[in-house]
Write a protein that holds these residues in place. Structure first.
Motif, mmCIF file in Angstrom:
data_model
loop_
_atom_site.group_PDB
_atom_site.id
_atom_site.type_symbol
_atom_site.label_atom_id
_atom_site.label_comp_id
_atom_site.label_asym_id
_atom_site.label_seq_id
_atom_site.Cartn_x
_atom_site.Cartn_y
_atom_site.Cartn_z
ATOM 1 N N ILE A 1 -6.575 4.183 5.053
ATOM 2 C CA ILE A 1 -5.312 3.804 4.412
ATOM 3 C C ILE A 1 -4.738 5.096 3.870
ATOM 4 C CG2 ILE A 1 -4.296 2.540 2.481
ATOM 5 C CD1 ILE A 1 -6.578 0.484 2.920
ATOM 6 N N ILE A 2 -3.566 5.495 4.350
ATOM 7 C CA ILE A 2 -3.096 6.853 4.039
ATOM 8 C C ILE A 2 -1.583 6.869 3.935
ATOM 9 C CG2 ILE A 2 -3.064 7.505 6.521
ATOM 10 C CD1 ILE A 2 -4.153 10.265 5.647
ATOM 11 N N GLY A 3 -1.074 7.598 2.948
ATOM 12 C CA GLY A 3 0.376 7.720 2.864
ATOM 13 C C GLY A 3 0.876 7.953 1.461
ATOM 14 N N SER A 4 2.071 7.419 1.178
ATOM 15 C CA SER A 4 2.738 7.609 -0.104
ATOM 16 C C SER A 4 1.855 7.108 -1.245
ATOM 17 C CB SER A 4 4.061 6.835 -0.128
ATOM 18 O OG SER A 4 4.953 7.409 0.798
ATOM 19 N N LYS A 5 1.806 7.881 -2.325
ATOM 20 C CA LYS A 5 0.847 7.603 -3.402
ATOM 21 C C LYS A 5 0.978 6.189 -3.986
ATOM 22 C CE LYS A 5 -0.629 9.034 -7.943
ATOM 23 N NZ LYS A 5 -0.438 7.649 -8.408
ATOM 24 N N ASN A 6 2.201 5.807 -4.371
ATOM 25 C CA ASN A 6 2.352 4.508 -5.031
ATOM 26 C C ASN A 6 2.012 3.351 -4.101
ATOM 27 O OD1 ASN A 6 3.157 5.966 -7.186
ATOM 28 N ND2 ASN A 6 5.326 5.404 -7.110
ATOM 29 N N ASP A 7 2.274 3.527 -2.822
ATOM 30 C CA ASP A 7 1.935 2.468 -1.861
ATOM 31 C C ASP A 7 0.426 2.331 -1.706
ATOM 32 O OD1 ASP A 7 4.581 1.558 -1.034
ATOM 33 O OD2 ASP A 7 4.807 3.607 -0.302
ATOM 34 N N VAL A 8 -0.278 3.475 -1.676
ATOM 35 C CA VAL A 8 -1.747 3.406 -1.582
ATOM 36 C C VAL A 8 -2.311 2.772 -2.860
ATOM 37 C CG1 VAL A 8 -3.890 4.727 -1.272
ATOM 38 C CG2 VAL A 8 -1.850 5.356 0.027
ATOM 39 N N ASP A 9 -1.705 3.112 -4.015
ATOM 40 C CA ASP A 9 -2.150 2.487 -5.273
ATOM 41 C C ASP A 9 -2.013 0.963 -5.180
ATOM 42 O OD1 ASP A 9 -2.484 5.025 -6.265
ATOM 43 O OD2 ASP A 9 -0.717 4.998 -7.573
ATOM 44 N N THR A 10 -0.890 0.502 -4.619
ATOM 45 C CA THR A 10 -0.647 -0.946 -4.558
ATOM 46 C C THR A 10 -1.650 -1.635 -3.636
ATOM 47 O OG1 THR A 10 1.689 -0.543 -4.932
ATOM 48 C CG2 THR A 10 1.119 -2.710 -4.065
ATOM 49 N N VAL A 11 -1.855 -1.079 -2.449
ATOM 50 C CA VAL A 11 -2.777 -1.752 -1.520
ATOM 51 C C VAL A 11 -4.190 -1.744 -2.100
ATOM 52 C CG1 VAL A 11 -3.189 0.263 -0.032
ATOM 53 C CG2 VAL A 11 -3.559 -1.971 0.882
ATOM 54 N N GLU A 12 -4.519 -0.706 -2.837
ATOM 55 C CA GLU A 12 -5.845 -0.619 -3.458
ATOM 56 C C GLU A 12 -6.050 -1.808 -4.414
ATOM 57 O OE1 GLU A 12 -6.325 2.909 -5.844
ATOM 58 O OE2 GLU A 12 -8.420 3.101 -5.239
ATOM 59 N N GLU A 13 -4.992 -2.159 -5.153
ATOM 60 C CA GLU A 13 -5.094 -3.289 -6.071
ATOM 61 C C GLU A 13 -5.326 -4.609 -5.328
ATOM 62 O OE1 GLU A 13 -2.130 -1.313 -9.410
ATOM 63 O OE2 GLU A 13 -1.647 -3.319 -8.616
ATOM 64 N N PHE A 14 -4.621 -4.778 -4.219
ATOM 65 C CA PHE A 14 -4.817 -5.986 -3.409
ATOM 66 C C PHE A 14 -6.248 -6.062 -2.873
ATOM 67 C CE2 PHE A 14 -0.236 -6.321 -3.389
ATOM 68 C CZ PHE A 14 -0.016 -7.680 -3.270
ATOM 69 N N LEU A 15 -6.741 -4.910 -2.389
ATOM 70 C CA LEU A 15 -8.063 -4.910 -1.768
ATOM 71 C C LEU A 15 -9.169 -5.107 -2.797
ATOM 72 C CD1 LEU A 15 -7.402 -2.067 0.792
ATOM 73 C CD2 LEU A 15 -7.726 -4.492 1.311
ATOM 74 N N ALA A 16 -8.880 -4.695 -4.052
ATOM 75 C CA ALA A 16 -9.880 -4.868 -5.112
ATOM 76 C C ALA A 16 -9.768 -6.258 -5.736
ATOM 77 C CB ALA A 16 -9.698 -3.789 -6.170
ATOM 78 N N GLY A 17 -8.857 -7.096 -5.221
ATOM 79 C CA GLY A 17 -8.715 -8.467 -5.719
ATOM 80 C C GLY A 17 -7.959 -8.533 -7.040
ATOM 81 N N LYS A 18 -7.262 -7.444 -7.431
ATOM 82 C CA LYS A 18 -6.538 -7.449 -8.717
ATOM 83 C C LYS A 18 -5.168 -8.089 -8.600
ATOM 84 C CE LYS A 18 -8.831 -3.301 -10.422
ATOM 85 N NZ LYS A 18 -8.714 -1.853 -10.372
ATOM 86 N N ARG A 19 -4.715 -8.330 -7.372
ATOM 87 C CA ARG A 19 -3.409 -8.965 -7.177
ATOM 88 C C ARG A 19 -3.537 -10.064 -6.151
ATOM 89 N NH1 ARG A 19 1.139 -4.236 -7.393
ATOM 90 N NH2 ARG A 19 2.447 -5.981 -6.928
#
Ligand code: FDP
Length: 354
Positions: free
Chosen positions: A336-354
Protein backbone atom coordinates in the motif's frame (compact mmCIF):
# COMPACT_ATOMS: atom_id res chain seq x y z
CA UNK A 1 16.89 24.81 -32.90
CA UNK A 2 17.16 26.56 -29.50
CA UNK A 3 17.74 24.24 -26.57
CA UNK A 4 17.77 25.45 -22.96
CA UNK A 5 20.96 24.62 -21.06
CA UNK A 6 19.71 21.87 -18.78
CA UNK A 7 21.30 20.13 -15.82
CA UNK A 8 22.37 16.71 -17.00
CA UNK A 9 21.93 13.72 -14.74
CA UNK A 10 25.69 13.17 -14.56
CA UNK A 11 26.21 16.74 -13.36
CA UNK A 12 23.43 16.30 -10.82
CA UNK A 13 25.11 13.09 -9.56
CA UNK A 14 28.44 14.93 -9.26
CA UNK A 15 26.70 17.71 -7.33
CA UNK A 16 25.21 15.13 -4.96
CA UNK A 17 28.64 13.61 -4.50
CA UNK A 18 30.06 17.01 -3.48
CA UNK A 19 27.70 16.95 -0.48
CA UNK A 20 29.76 14.00 0.82
CA UNK A 21 33.44 14.89 0.99
CA UNK A 22 34.22 11.31 2.14
CA UNK A 23 32.70 9.82 -1.05
CA UNK A 24 34.99 7.89 -3.37
CA UNK A 25 32.84 8.42 -6.46
CA UNK A 26 31.90 4.72 -6.63
CA UNK A 27 28.17 5.29 -6.16
CA UNK A 28 28.26 8.02 -8.82
CA UNK A 29 30.07 5.67 -11.18
CA UNK A 30 27.56 2.93 -10.48
CA UNK A 31 24.57 5.18 -11.18
CA UNK A 32 26.15 6.42 -14.39
CA UNK A 33 26.69 2.84 -15.64
CA UNK A 34 23.11 1.96 -14.80
CA UNK A 35 21.91 4.98 -16.74
CA UNK A 36 23.77 3.74 -19.83
CA UNK A 37 21.97 0.39 -19.48
CA UNK A 38 18.66 2.26 -19.14
CA UNK A 39 19.29 4.24 -22.32
CA UNK A 40 20.04 1.02 -24.18
CA UNK A 41 16.77 -0.52 -22.96
CA UNK A 42 14.87 2.66 -23.77
CA UNK A 43 16.13 2.59 -27.37
CA UNK A 44 15.04 -1.04 -27.73
CA UNK A 45 11.61 -0.40 -26.16
CA UNK A 46 11.05 2.48 -28.59
CA UNK A 47 11.74 0.14 -31.51
CA UNK A 48 9.44 -2.55 -30.10
CA UNK A 49 6.88 -2.61 -32.89
CA UNK A 50 9.50 -2.41 -35.65
CA UNK A 51 12.29 -4.71 -34.58
CA UNK A 52 11.60 -8.35 -33.82
CA UNK A 53 11.49 -7.78 -30.07
CA UNK A 54 7.82 -8.27 -29.23
CA UNK A 55 6.34 -11.51 -27.98
CA UNK A 56 7.53 -14.40 -25.89
CA UNK A 57 11.08 -15.65 -25.58
CA UNK A 58 9.83 -19.20 -24.97
CA UNK A 59 11.29 -19.26 -21.44
CA UNK A 60 9.69 -19.22 -18.00
CA UNK A 61 11.15 -17.19 -15.09
CA UNK A 62 11.52 -17.98 -11.39
CA UNK A 63 8.03 -16.55 -10.78
CA UNK A 64 6.58 -19.11 -13.21
CA UNK A 65 5.74 -16.34 -15.68
CA UNK A 66 6.49 -16.52 -19.39
CA UNK A 67 9.46 -14.33 -20.25
CA UNK A 68 8.96 -11.78 -23.01
CA UNK A 69 11.80 -11.08 -25.43
CA UNK A 70 12.10 -7.52 -24.15
CA UNK A 71 12.27 -8.77 -20.55
CA UNK A 72 15.17 -10.96 -21.53
CA UNK A 73 16.88 -8.16 -23.44
CA UNK A 74 16.55 -5.76 -20.49
CA UNK A 75 17.78 -8.37 -18.03
CA UNK A 76 20.84 -9.23 -20.13
CA UNK A 77 21.65 -5.58 -20.80
CA UNK A 78 21.76 -4.71 -17.10
CA UNK A 79 23.46 -7.92 -16.07
CA UNK A 80 26.26 -7.75 -18.61
CA UNK A 81 26.98 -4.06 -18.18
CA UNK A 82 26.86 -4.09 -14.39
CA UNK A 83 28.86 -7.31 -13.91
CA UNK A 84 31.99 -5.51 -15.13
CA UNK A 85 31.27 -1.99 -13.90
CA UNK A 86 33.65 -2.45 -10.95
CA UNK A 87 31.29 -1.03 -8.33
CA UNK A 88 29.19 -4.09 -7.42
CA UNK A 89 29.88 -7.27 -5.49
CA UNK A 90 26.65 -9.16 -6.28
CA UNK A 91 23.31 -8.66 -8.05
CA UNK A 92 19.83 -10.14 -8.08
CA UNK A 93 17.20 -9.85 -10.77
CA UNK A 94 13.48 -10.44 -10.66
CA UNK A 95 14.01 -12.66 -13.70
CA UNK A 96 16.63 -14.98 -12.19
CA UNK A 97 16.35 -17.66 -9.53
CA UNK A 98 19.76 -17.18 -7.93
CA UNK A 99 22.14 -14.37 -7.11
CA UNK A 100 24.17 -13.01 -10.04
CA UNK A 101 27.91 -12.86 -9.32
CA UNK A 102 29.99 -10.07 -10.78
CA UNK A 103 33.00 -10.68 -13.02
CA UNK A 104 36.00 -11.80 -11.02
CA UNK A 105 38.46 -9.00 -10.50
CA UNK A 106 35.72 -6.37 -10.87
CA UNK A 107 34.26 -6.65 -7.34
CA UNK A 108 33.13 -3.43 -5.69
CA UNK A 109 31.38 -2.04 -2.66
CA UNK A 110 27.67 -2.14 -3.57
CA UNK A 111 24.84 -4.57 -4.36
CA UNK A 112 22.13 -4.19 -6.98
CA UNK A 113 18.59 -5.62 -7.03
CA UNK A 114 16.62 -4.92 -10.18
CA UNK A 115 13.39 -5.62 -11.98
CA UNK A 116 14.56 -5.27 -15.59
CA UNK A 117 11.14 -4.64 -17.11
CA UNK A 118 8.23 -4.23 -14.75
CA UNK A 119 4.71 -4.47 -16.14
CA UNK A 120 5.66 -7.05 -18.75
CA UNK A 121 2.07 -7.91 -19.59
CA UNK A 122 1.83 -4.40 -21.08
CA UNK A 123 4.82 -4.70 -23.40
CA UNK A 124 2.91 -5.92 -26.45
CA UNK A 125 0.18 -3.29 -26.17
CA UNK A 126 2.35 -0.17 -26.07
CA UNK A 127 1.60 0.76 -22.47
CA UNK A 128 4.27 2.28 -20.19
CA UNK A 129 6.67 -0.15 -18.56
CA UNK A 130 9.74 0.44 -16.44
CA UNK A 131 12.98 -0.71 -14.85
CA UNK A 132 13.29 -0.54 -11.04
CA UNK A 133 16.54 -0.64 -9.08
CA UNK A 134 17.69 -0.76 -5.48
CA UNK A 135 21.27 -0.29 -4.25
CA UNK A 136 22.78 -1.25 -0.88
CA UNK A 137 26.29 -1.21 0.51
CA UNK A 138 27.88 -4.63 0.96
CA UNK A 139 27.70 -5.69 4.61
CA UNK A 140 31.47 -5.38 5.14
CA UNK A 141 31.54 -2.03 3.34
CA UNK A 142 34.06 -0.31 5.59
CA UNK A 143 36.47 -3.28 5.81
CA UNK A 144 36.30 -3.70 2.06
CA UNK A 145 36.99 -0.03 1.47
CA UNK A 146 39.95 -0.07 3.87
CA UNK A 147 41.26 -3.22 2.27
CA UNK A 148 41.10 -1.69 -1.17
CA UNK A 149 42.84 1.45 -0.02
CA UNK A 150 45.63 -0.43 1.73
CA UNK A 151 47.06 -3.90 1.23
CA UNK A 152 44.99 -5.76 -1.31
CA UNK A 153 46.77 -9.05 -0.75
CA UNK A 154 45.70 -9.60 2.81
CA UNK A 155 42.54 -10.04 4.80
CA UNK A 156 39.67 -10.27 2.35
CA UNK A 157 39.51 -13.84 1.12
CA UNK A 158 36.44 -13.39 -1.04
CA UNK A 159 35.55 -10.09 -2.65
CA UNK A 160 32.32 -11.43 -4.17
CA UNK A 161 29.13 -10.61 -2.26
CA UNK A 162 26.54 -13.21 -1.26
CA UNK A 163 22.80 -13.53 -0.69
CA UNK A 164 23.13 -11.95 2.77
CA UNK A 165 24.41 -8.76 1.14
CA UNK A 166 21.19 -8.61 -0.86
CA UNK A 167 18.79 -9.49 1.96
CA UNK A 168 19.12 -6.15 3.74
CA UNK A 169 16.45 -3.81 5.09
CA UNK A 170 14.86 -1.35 2.71
CA UNK A 171 15.89 1.33 5.17
CA UNK A 172 19.54 0.50 4.47
CA UNK A 173 19.25 1.39 0.77
CA UNK A 174 21.70 4.03 -0.41
CA UNK A 175 19.91 4.66 -3.69
CA UNK A 176 16.76 3.52 -5.46
CA UNK A 177 14.95 4.55 -8.58
CA UNK A 178 13.15 3.64 -11.73
CA UNK A 179 13.19 4.40 -15.42
CA UNK A 180 9.76 4.69 -16.98
CA UNK A 181 9.48 4.08 -20.72
CA UNK A 182 6.38 6.16 -21.36
CA UNK A 183 5.38 9.05 -23.60
CA UNK A 184 8.96 10.08 -22.85
CA UNK A 185 11.62 8.13 -20.99
CA UNK A 186 12.13 9.38 -17.45
CA UNK A 187 14.57 8.48 -14.71
CA UNK A 188 13.42 9.10 -11.15
CA UNK A 189 15.75 8.34 -8.26
CA UNK A 190 16.80 9.16 -4.73
CA UNK A 191 20.03 8.82 -2.81
CA UNK A 192 18.33 10.02 0.36
CA UNK A 193 18.56 13.69 -0.60
CA UNK A 194 15.14 14.15 -2.14
CA UNK A 195 13.60 12.61 -5.23
CA UNK A 196 14.60 14.00 -8.59
CA UNK A 197 13.25 13.28 -12.07
CA UNK A 198 15.11 13.50 -15.37
CA UNK A 199 13.68 13.31 -18.86
CA UNK A 200 15.60 11.72 -21.71
CA UNK A 201 16.18 13.95 -24.72
CA UNK A 202 16.46 11.18 -27.30
CA UNK A 203 18.03 13.43 -29.91
CA UNK A 204 21.15 13.90 -27.79
CA UNK A 205 20.84 10.78 -25.64
CA UNK A 206 21.02 12.71 -22.39
CA UNK A 207 18.80 12.83 -19.30
CA UNK A 208 18.05 16.39 -18.15
CA UNK A 209 16.67 17.43 -14.77
CA UNK A 210 12.98 18.09 -15.40
CA UNK A 211 11.38 17.38 -11.98
CA UNK A 212 13.63 18.61 -9.14
CA UNK A 213 12.73 17.69 -5.58
CA UNK A 214 9.47 15.86 -6.24
CA UNK A 215 6.93 15.92 -3.41
CA UNK A 216 3.86 13.70 -3.49
CA UNK A 217 0.62 15.58 -2.64
CA UNK A 218 -0.47 14.77 0.94
CA UNK A 219 -3.99 13.78 0.00
CA UNK A 220 -5.19 12.74 -3.41
CA UNK A 221 -8.34 11.89 -5.30
CA UNK A 222 -7.04 8.83 -7.16
CA UNK A 223 -6.82 5.18 -6.22
CA UNK A 224 -5.11 2.41 -8.15
CA UNK A 225 -6.04 -1.18 -7.48
CA UNK A 226 -7.03 -4.27 -9.46
CA UNK A 227 -10.68 -4.23 -8.41
CA UNK A 228 -11.25 -7.52 -10.17
CA UNK A 229 -9.79 -9.08 -7.03
CA UNK A 230 -12.38 -7.41 -4.73
CA UNK A 231 -14.09 -10.67 -3.81
CA UNK A 232 -10.76 -12.16 -2.65
CA UNK A 233 -9.76 -9.31 -0.32
CA UNK A 234 -10.04 -9.03 3.44
CA UNK A 235 -13.13 -7.30 4.78
CA UNK A 236 -11.12 -4.22 5.84
CA UNK A 237 -9.78 -3.74 2.33
CA UNK A 238 -13.25 -4.12 0.83
CA UNK A 239 -14.69 -1.53 3.23
CA UNK A 240 -11.90 0.93 2.39
CA UNK A 241 -12.50 0.69 -1.36
CA UNK A 242 -16.28 0.97 -0.79
CA UNK A 243 -15.55 4.14 1.25
CA UNK A 244 -13.49 5.64 -1.59
CA UNK A 245 -16.50 5.27 -3.89
CA UNK A 246 -19.01 6.94 -1.57
CA UNK A 247 -20.11 10.53 -2.19
CA UNK A 248 -18.72 13.13 0.24
CA UNK A 249 -17.77 16.65 -0.88
CA UNK A 250 -15.63 17.41 2.16
CA UNK A 251 -13.21 14.54 1.51
CA UNK A 252 -13.45 14.82 -2.32
CA UNK A 253 -15.13 11.46 -2.62
CA UNK A 254 -15.77 9.49 -4.70
CA UNK A 255 -12.12 9.12 -5.70
CA UNK A 256 -11.33 8.44 -9.34
CA UNK A 257 -9.99 5.04 -10.24
CA UNK A 258 -6.73 4.86 -12.24
CA UNK A 259 -5.20 1.43 -12.77
CA UNK A 260 -2.74 0.76 -15.55
CA UNK A 261 -1.54 -2.59 -14.23
CA UNK A 262 2.08 -1.56 -14.65
CA UNK A 263 3.44 -0.71 -11.22
CA UNK A 264 6.02 1.83 -12.36
CA UNK A 265 3.42 3.70 -14.40
CA UNK A 266 0.78 3.66 -11.65
CA UNK A 267 3.36 4.68 -9.05
CA UNK A 268 4.81 7.46 -11.20
CA UNK A 269 1.41 9.02 -11.85
CA UNK A 270 0.55 8.90 -8.15
CA UNK A 271 3.95 10.34 -7.19
CA UNK A 272 3.45 13.36 -9.44
CA UNK A 273 -0.32 13.91 -9.10
CA UNK A 274 -1.09 12.26 -5.77
CA UNK A 275 -2.78 8.92 -5.32
CA UNK A 276 -2.79 5.62 -3.52
CA UNK A 277 -1.74 2.29 -5.02
CA UNK A 278 -2.90 -0.94 -3.39
CA UNK A 279 -1.87 -4.51 -4.07
CA UNK A 280 -3.12 -6.24 -0.92
CA UNK A 281 -2.92 -9.93 -0.09
CA UNK A 282 -5.88 -11.92 -1.38
CA UNK A 283 -7.11 -15.47 -1.03
CA UNK A 284 -7.24 -16.08 -4.78
CA UNK A 285 -3.98 -17.92 -5.06
CA UNK A 286 -2.91 -20.01 -2.05
CA UNK A 287 0.62 -20.12 -3.51
CA UNK A 288 0.88 -16.32 -3.14
CA UNK A 289 -0.55 -15.59 0.32
CA UNK A 290 1.51 -12.39 0.64
CA UNK A 291 0.23 -10.53 -2.37
CA UNK A 292 1.91 -10.32 -5.72
CA UNK A 293 4.64 -7.73 -5.63
CA UNK A 294 8.26 -8.43 -4.79
CA UNK A 295 9.91 -6.82 -1.76
CA UNK A 296 13.43 -6.41 -3.13
CA UNK A 297 12.67 -5.43 -6.72
CA UNK A 298 9.45 -3.43 -6.37
CA UNK A 299 8.19 -2.59 -2.88
CA UNK A 300 11.41 -1.54 -1.10
CA UNK A 301 12.85 0.76 -3.79
CA UNK A 302 9.48 2.48 -4.37
CA UNK A 303 9.03 2.80 -0.58
CA UNK A 304 12.38 4.62 -0.33
CA UNK A 305 11.31 6.99 -3.10
CA UNK A 306 7.83 7.65 -1.70
CA UNK A 307 9.17 8.33 1.83
CA UNK A 308 11.73 10.76 0.43
CA UNK A 309 8.88 12.47 -1.42
CA UNK A 310 6.77 12.76 1.74
CA UNK A 311 4.50 9.74 1.24
CA UNK A 312 4.22 6.35 2.94
CA UNK A 313 4.48 2.64 2.09
CA UNK A 314 3.12 -0.13 4.32
CA UNK A 315 1.88 -3.71 4.11
CA UNK A 316 -1.81 -4.43 4.65
CA UNK A 317 -1.07 -5.23 8.28
CA UNK A 318 0.50 -1.85 8.86
CA UNK A 319 4.21 -2.72 8.72
CA UNK A 320 6.47 -0.11 7.17
CA UNK A 321 7.88 -1.66 3.97
CA UNK A 322 11.31 -0.17 4.75
CA UNK A 323 11.44 -2.11 8.04
CA UNK A 324 10.84 -5.62 6.67
CA UNK A 325 13.83 -7.92 7.02
CA UNK A 326 13.88 -9.88 3.74
CA UNK A 327 14.08 -13.63 4.11
CA UNK A 328 14.26 -14.60 0.44
CA UNK A 329 15.32 -12.96 -2.81
CA UNK A 330 11.90 -13.30 -4.38
CA UNK A 331 9.78 -12.62 -1.28
CA UNK A 332 6.39 -11.07 -2.00
CA UNK A 333 4.65 -8.49 0.16
CA UNK A 334 1.25 -6.81 0.21
CA UNK A 335 1.87 -3.20 -0.84
CA UNK A 336 0.00 0.00 0.00
CA UNK A 337 1.89 3.06 -1.20
CA UNK A 338 1.23 6.68 -1.99
CA UNK A 339 -0.01 9.97 -0.55
CA UNK A 340 0.52 10.14 3.21
CA UNK A 341 -3.02 10.97 4.35
CA UNK A 342 -4.51 8.30 2.11
CA UNK A 343 -2.17 5.63 3.51
CA UNK A 344 -3.10 6.82 7.03
CA UNK A 345 -6.79 6.35 6.19
CA UNK A 346 -6.48 2.87 4.72
CA UNK A 347 -4.36 1.87 7.70
CA UNK A 348 -7.27 2.76 9.99
CA UNK A 349 -9.67 0.63 7.95
CA UNK A 350 -7.29 -2.32 7.95
CA UNK A 351 -6.75 -2.05 11.70
CA UNK A 352 -10.55 -2.18 12.20
CA UNK A 353 -10.68 1.40 13.58
CA UNK A 354 -13.21 2.50 10.97
P1 FDP B 1 3.11 -7.65 -14.63
O1 FDP B 1 2.42 -8.85 -14.02
O2 FDP B 1 2.52 -7.20 -15.91
O3 FDP B 1 4.61 -7.81 -14.73
O4 FDP B 1 4.73 -7.12 -10.63
C1 FDP B 1 4.30 -7.21 -11.88
C2 FDP B 1 3.07 -6.41 -12.24
O5 FDP B 1 2.88 -6.42 -13.62
C3 FDP B 1 3.10 -4.94 -11.79
O6 FDP B 1 3.85 -4.12 -12.63
C4 FDP B 1 1.64 -4.56 -11.79
O7 FDP B 1 1.34 -3.49 -10.94
C5 FDP B 1 0.98 -5.84 -11.33
O8 FDP B 1 1.89 -6.90 -11.62
C6 FDP B 1 -0.31 -6.08 -12.04
O9 FDP B 1 -0.92 -7.21 -11.51
P2 FDP B 1 -2.45 -7.61 -11.88
O10 FDP B 1 -2.45 -7.98 -13.31
O11 FDP B 1 -2.73 -8.77 -10.98
O12 FDP B 1 -3.32 -6.44 -11.57
Amino acid sequence: MYRPIGITVSRHIRDLQRLHPEATGDLSGLLNELIVAAKTISAEVNMAGLADVLGMSGKTNIQGEEVQKLDEFANNTIKRRMARCGYLCVMTSEEEADIIPVKEGYEGNYTLAFDPLDGSSNIDVNVSIGTIFSIHRRRDFQDFRNWRQTDQNQGMANAQGDEGDLLQLGREQVAAGYIIYGSSTMLVFTTGEGVHGFTLDPSVGEFYLSHPNIKIPERSKYFSVNEGNYGYWTEGMQRYVDYLKEKDKETSRPYSSRYIGSLVADFHRNLISGGIFLYPRDNKNPAKPSGKLRLLYEAAPLAFIVEEAGGRAITDDGINIMDIVPDALHQRVPLIIGSKNDVDTVEEFLAGKR
